[in-house]
Design an enzyme around this catalytic site. Structure first.
Site, PDB file in Angstrom:
ATOM      1  N   SER A  37     -50.469  46.487 -14.687  1.00 32.38           N
ATOM      2  CA  SER A  37     -49.208  46.782 -15.432  1.00 32.38           C
ATOM      3  C   SER A  37     -48.085  47.897 -14.532  1.00 32.38           C
ATOM      4  O   SER A  37     -47.558  48.095 -15.377  1.00 32.38           O
ATOM      5  CB  SER A  37     -49.532  47.655 -16.645  1.00 32.38           C
ATOM      6  OG  SER A  37     -50.424  48.569 -16.385  1.00 32.38           O
TER       7      SER A  37
ATOM      8  N   SER B 165      -9.426  27.003 -12.239  1.00 31.75           N
ATOM      9  CA  SER B 165     -10.130  27.176 -10.992  1.00 31.75           C
ATOM     10  C   SER B 165     -10.146  27.590  -9.283  1.00 31.75           C
ATOM     11  O   SER B 165      -8.854  27.696  -9.980  1.00 31.75           O
ATOM     12  CB  SER B 165     -11.085  25.124 -10.838  1.00 31.75           C
ATOM     13  OG  SER B 165     -12.097  24.655 -11.590  1.00 31.75           O
ATOM     14  N   VAL B 166     -10.533  27.720  -8.745  1.00 31.67           N
ATOM     15  CA  VAL B 166     -10.005  28.313  -7.750  1.00 31.67           C
ATOM     16  C   VAL B 166      -8.692  27.437  -7.105  1.00 31.67           C
ATOM     17  O   VAL B 166      -9.582  25.635  -6.813  1.00 31.67           O
ATOM     18  CB  VAL B 166     -10.522  28.378  -6.241  1.00 31.67           C
ATOM     19  CG1 VAL B 166     -10.453  29.251  -5.408  1.00 31.67           C
ATOM     20  CG2 VAL B 166     -12.059  29.403  -6.727  1.00 31.67           C
TER      21      VAL B 166
HETATM   22  N1  LIG Z   1       3.528  22.485  -5.639  1.00 31.87           N
HETATM   23  C1  LIG Z   1       2.438  23.443  -6.526  1.00 31.87           C
HETATM   24  N2  LIG Z   1       1.871  24.561  -6.300  1.00 31.87           N
HETATM   25  C2  LIG Z   1       1.246  25.238  -6.657  1.00 31.87           C
HETATM   26  C3  LIG Z   1       1.752  25.552  -8.398  1.00 31.87           C
HETATM   27  N3  LIG Z   1       0.485  26.033  -8.743  1.00 31.87           N
HETATM   28  C4  LIG Z   1       0.300  26.561  -7.549  1.00 31.87           C
HETATM   29  N4  LIG Z   1       0.448  26.124  -6.379  1.00 31.87           N
HETATM   30  C5  LIG Z   1      -0.452  26.338  -5.282  1.00 31.87           C
HETATM   31  O1  LIG Z   1      -1.588  26.640  -5.140  1.00 31.87           O
HETATM   32  C6  LIG Z   1      -2.492  27.524  -4.597  1.00 31.87           C
HETATM   33  C7  LIG Z   1      -3.044  28.720  -5.345  1.00 31.87           C
HETATM   34  O2  LIG Z   1      -2.891  29.198  -5.850  1.00 31.87           O
HETATM   35  P1  LIG Z   1      -3.268  30.454  -7.022  1.00 31.87           P
HETATM   36  O3  LIG Z   1      -1.746  30.835  -7.817  1.00 31.87           O
HETATM   37  O4  LIG Z   1      -3.194  31.473  -5.950  1.00 31.87           O
HETATM   38  O5  LIG Z   1      -4.275  29.599  -7.608  1.00 31.87           O
HETATM   39  P2  LIG Z   1      -5.704  30.205  -8.040  1.00 31.87           P
HETATM   40  O6  LIG Z   1      -7.499  30.921  -7.525  1.00 31.87           O
HETATM   41  O7  LIG Z   1      -5.775  29.757  -9.366  1.00 31.87           O
HETATM   42  O8  LIG Z   1      -5.093  31.521  -8.558  1.00 31.87           O
HETATM   43  C8  LIG Z   1      -1.056  28.584  -4.122  1.00 31.87           C
HETATM   44  O9  LIG Z   1      -0.793  27.798  -2.268  1.00 31.87           O
HETATM   45  C9  LIG Z   1      -0.107  28.280  -4.619  1.00 31.87           C
HETATM   46  O10 LIG Z   1       0.916  28.621  -3.696  1.00 31.87           O
HETATM   47  C10 LIG Z   1       2.594  24.616  -8.692  1.00 31.87           C
HETATM   48  O11 LIG Z   1       3.028  24.446 -10.238  1.00 31.87           O
HETATM   49  N5  LIG Z   1       3.141  23.200  -7.966  1.00 31.87           N
END
Ligand SMILES: Nc1nc2c(ncn2[C@@H]2O[C@H](COP(=O)(O)OP(=O)(O)O)[C@@H](O)[C@H]2O)c(=O)[nH]1
Lengths: 312, 613
Positions: free
Chosen positions: B526, B18-19
């Site tokens: 048609s 998910s996002v």
């Molecule tokens: N604390 C923490 N933040 C994370 C981790 N992985 C991703 N994030 C943060 O979550 C947010 C979304 O990450 P992103 O990779 O853009 O998510 P995507 O939408 O799944 O691609 C960003 O602010 C990342 O820095 C993690 O393992 N730990």
């Protein structure tokens, strides 16, 4: 009649390496693209990707000869070594090479020095390509572009449909599932086909090494006369390159990661004199190859704009 | 971490999340840590991280994965992006697919070529609807091996029980959707725990890191099962060489193997496996080869070469899971093209048996499928195809659906099985045929197909033509849209799907009546070219006469004999042709009547003259 061999007797075929799988996939793509008709052509630029593409095409259709000609859209500013390499390739008995030089550019004397890299590339290459495709009525064009070359290419399809005017419309691109490609097109539409989509730069070099393919010598390091322009090493390949004030060519050991128009291609300092050396160098260094190609620096997302305009 | 060896194997992976679950961060980190990011990209990454990143001064790996301009501007990913990285043992192709519900199409596309799926969950949120949806879709697309990457462990204090609870819940779910092998890994994409190096924060976890796992799972290049190869192209360089070229879909082949060519069923023996580098003694799944046979048999593009002892099935009626991929909905009854292997045939869908709620797997009633919907449908093909059930063979059981008019790929399907009817239903051969009836009647048969807007004058003109033909001793029958809708088609409304079915039934009835030796007049709006073309395809050459009763919309609307346009304009009638439902005018009708200048009598006369009965 012999009995059908049992599965046990049928020992498995040897496992495939990633290069074998990529090769097989590319061959499959090429065969699909031509199997349902049309007028195919392979865009050929003498570069390493073109070299691999040509080799794969030979494999795809052997023992038949290539079922399409090669097309080089020339800009008259390629390296001299590239032209001699082209002559060798064109002399092969199975190759029919068409060279197209945009006549408007010839008349107007378009060059990168006075007109800038963007206009130079657009008129010679983008417009030149459209002219050549229209002139010969080609509606399936193979290109050597890869998805790893640039971020905007990572979503490009293996087969992409272009309108009558060679426009690429991101909304009209078709989903590609399994190995099933939809090659159908309406009259006037054409297909651009990228059999190397899933190859990386490293794969290309490893394949060139494995298959022992000849390459343009400029890919290998040698002492060459270059000028340093804002960090880009430009080779003084002929006397058309205007030297800037205070510039004097120096001889350095350099090679090229990509080859285009010599005034727009930056060399990298290197001592790699064999394909094996190049691979070793790649594994330790990681400058993305397009860094050496001036045209991408024009604007962010420039590749995508060019694609919409009809450049590969 | 990369390799000098060219002998590494290939693994294809699809990632779903998910996002904001951290998918971009995770992939970005894997690219970075396997040294697959180029220097200049690193330079821009450092620059972009400082400017736009979410990580302060640190690198924001998510920024490595940028996409098309428009997407970048909107800040979302809306298409499948392919990423590449490699280690000493493996090369990886990652299909990165976005998470939203409306992107089922993309998940299915990315999963279709993947050996394994990585599903991301946020440890704080646990399993979400999306997790179920993604699991279902990747399972539907035949992926049996899933990694559940439980991310953001740093934000739950690297808590073991949190991980275990999610793992436990997921395992019981995965079993229900047929995912055989699940690996749950606690990671922090941001900090790098258990991505490529084991986490010091989670000593309680003794399993592999994500990368270790990806490097060690078997890849599917050696697809098990019987030999299958779809013929792509016949290679015929000279009169003494004839080979069939294709990509081996499954199994292995050797010279001397007995094979069967489907759908014809002809058998022969493989003589040589030809490649440019010399003949092969054996070739397996994933290789592109050219086969020659011991006998001169007829095998050409579209055929499936099978191990003779274990051939694929052949059928012209199939039941399949279908994922709809286009903004224009699935129209049951419309004739589409279906491409399976290298064979392309005409295909019509019956109304879906049901649609699947991809979040709950619940079966829902459906008359059609919309973009991103998944359903189970029966398909009727105009020629038989050779196939295997998708669960047995992904390469010979998957198909795409193509719109005949636009050539767009509008759907994808996974064959479940052949409908038994296809095996058992044989046409009854009859002794009194159409020719015999025509002789008795003393005239040829025709189907006069009147198409045009409501109020164009179709029915008036058709009536006039019928009266005159009748007076001339010709046996006729008039099928009128309104009348048929009161009887045969009283169950149909005015949606696009119903309009297609409406016309399909009438076309079939017209065909039967033509077979009975009559001159049939069909007066139906048609509106769609595809259905009129379908009607034409049912009849013999020259029998179908398309009569386009052409008036501008403004004229028809001004006439408005039944007051329908006024109602439609007031919004009291929906899906009214010309107002809020399209009319596709014929491009090359046999007869075009300009109904603004010709009277019905003049029009009838012109038509009868052209008929030459
Ligand atoms: N604390 C923490 N933040 C994370 C981790 N992985 C991703 N994030 C943060 O979550 C947010 C979304 O990450 P992103 O990779 O853009 O998510 P995507 O939408 O799944 O691609 C960003 O602010 C990342 O820095 C993690 O393992 N730990």
């Amino acid at each position: 009649m012999t009995a059908t061999p049992t599965k046990a007797a049928n020992t498995a075929a040897p496992p495939l390496t990633h290069l074998q799988r990529l090769e097989a996939e590319s061959i499959h793509i090429m065969r699909e693209a031509i199997a349902e008709g049309g007028r195919p052509v392979m865009l050929y630029s003498m570069g390493k990707d073109s070299t691999v593409l040509l080799h794969l095409a030979r494999k795809a259709f052997a023992p038949s000869v290539l079922p399409f000609p090669l097309l080089h859209v020339d800009t008259t500013f390629k390296f001299r070594d590239m032209y001699s390499f082209r002559d060798i390739v064109a002399a092969a008995p199975d190759v029919e090479l068409i060279v197209h030089t945009n006549p408007d550019c010839v008349t107007r004397g378009i060059n990168p020095f006075e007109h800038g890299s963007a206009m130079h590339t657009n008129l010679w290459k983008t417009e030149g390509l459209k002219q050549a495709l229209d002139l010969h009525g080609f509606d399936v064009a193979f290109g050597g572009a890869r998805r790893d070359e640039e971020a905007s290419r990572s979503k490009e399809r293996v087969m992409s449909v272009r309108s009558k005017n060679h426009q690429w419309d991101p909304k009209q691109q078709r989903p590609e599932l399994w190995q099933l490609y939809n090659v159908r097109r309406s009259p006037g539409e054409s297909l651009r086909v990228f059999p190397l989509s899933n190859w990386t730069e490293l794969d290309v070099w490893q394949y060139i090494e494995r298959e022992n393919l000849p390459i343009v010598p400029l890919y290998l390091a040698a002492p060459r006369s270059v000028v340093d322009r804002g960090g880009m090493l430009i080779m003084v390949d002929d006397d058309r390159l205007p030297l800037l004030r205070g510039e004097s060519p120096q001889v350095r050991s350099v090679r090229f990661r990509t080859l285009g128009c010599y005034p727009l291609s930056g060399a990298v300092e290197s001592t790699a004199t064999s394909v094996a050396d190049i691979i070793d160098e790649m594994l330790s260094s990681t400058t993305s190859e397009r860094e050496g190609r001036l045209i991408d620096h024009d604007e962010a997302g420039s590749m995508e704009k060019k694609k919409q305009d009809g450049y590969f | 971490m990369r390799t000098r060896s060219a002998d590494s194997t290939l693994l294809r992976v699809v990632t779903c999340g998910s996002v904001d679950d951290g998918k971009s961060t995770l992939i970005g980190r894997m690219l970075f840590e396997t040294n697959s990011v180029h220097d200049d990209q690193l330079v821009s990454l450092a620059r972009d991280s400082a400017a736009a990143g979410t990580q302060g001064a640190e690198l924001d790996f998510a920024l490595l994965l940028d996409g098309l301009l428009a997407e970048r501007e909107q800040g979302i990913t809306i298409d499948v992006a392919y990423r590449f990285f490699s280690t000493a043992r493996r090369t990886f192709i990652v299909a990165d697919t976005p998470g939203h519900e409306q992107y089922t199409r993309n998940t299915a596309t990315g999963a279709s070529t993947a050996d394994l799926a990585i599903l991301l969950v946020d440890a704080r949120k646990g399993l979400l609807t999306q997790t179920y949806r993604h699991s279902f879709i990747v399972s539907l697309l035949g992926i049996r091996r899933v990694v559940l990457a439980i991310n953001k462990m740093d934000l739950v204090g690297y808590d073991q029980s949190c991980f275990e609870q999610i793992e436990h819940e997921y395992r019981s779910f995965a079993e229900q959707v047929g995912i055989a092998e699940v690996m749950c890994i606690p990671v922090s994409a941001l900090r790098g725990d258990n991505v490529t190096t084991a986490s010091v924060e989670m000593p309680w976890y003794s399993g592999p890191t994500l990368l270790d796992h990806l490097e060690s799972v078997p890849s599917i290049e050696q697809a098990p099962g019987a030999f299958r190869m779809a013929v792509q192209w016949v290679n015929r360089p000279s009169p003494d060489f004839r080979g069939v070229a294709g990509l081996i879909a499954s199994g292995v082949v050797r010279p001397g193997d007995r094979v069967r060519v489907l759908p014809s069923g002809v058998e022969t023996v493989v003589d040589r496996i030809v490649t440019m580098d010399g003949d092969l003694p054996v070739a397996g799944a994933g290789r592109s080869v050219t086969l020659t046979f011991a006998d001169e048999i007829d095998a050409s593009r579209g055929d499936l070469i099978c191990e003779a002892a274990q051939p694929a099935e052949v059928a012209d009626q199939l039941q399949a899971h279908v994922v709809w991929m286009h903004e224009a909905e699935l129209l049951p009854g419309r004739s589409y093209l279906l491409k399976l292997g290298t064979r392309t045939v005409g295909a019509t869908f019956a109304a879906p048996r049901y649609r699947l709620n991809v979040n709950t797997l619940e079966h829902l009633a459906a008359a059609t499928l919309q973009l991103n919907e998944v359903g189970v449908c029966d398909l009727h093909l105009d020629r038989p195809v050779a196939f295997d059930p998708y669960t047995e063979n992904r390469q010979t059981g998957g198909f795409i659906v193509i719109d005949r008019m636009t050539n767009a790929t509008v759907g994808a399907g996974m064959v479940k099985f052949a409908l038994r009817r296809a095996h058992n239903l044989h046409r009854q051969a009859v002794q009194v045929d159409k020719r015999a009836r025509q002789r008795l009647n003393g005239h040829d048969t025709r189907v006069l197909w009147f198409t045009g807007l409501s109020g164009s004058g179709k029915s008036t003109i058709a009536n006039e033509v019928e009266s005159r033909l009748h007076a001339a001793g010709i046996r006729t029958y008039l099928l009128d849209g309104d009348n048929v809708r009161h009887g045969l088609n009283h169950d149909l409304g005015f949606t696009d799907a119903d309009r297609v079915e409406n016309v399909r039934r009438v076309a079939e009835v017209a065909k039967l009546m033509a077979d009975a030796g009559l001159v049939v007049l069909v007066s139906f709006i048609s509106p769609f070219t595809a259905e009129r073309r379908f009607a034409r395809s049912l009849l013999d050459e020259g029998e179908f006469v398309e009569v386009f009763v052409d008036v501008p919309l403004a004229v028809a609307e001004a006439r408005d004999p039944k007051g329908l346009y006024a109602k439609a304009r007031r919004g009291e009638l929906v899906n009214f042709t010309g107002i809020d439902s399209p009319y596709e005018p014929p491009v090359a009708p046999e007869i075009r009547i300009d109904a603004t200048t010709l009277s019905p009598a003049q029009a009838a006369e012109a038509i009868i003259e052209r008929l030459g009965l």
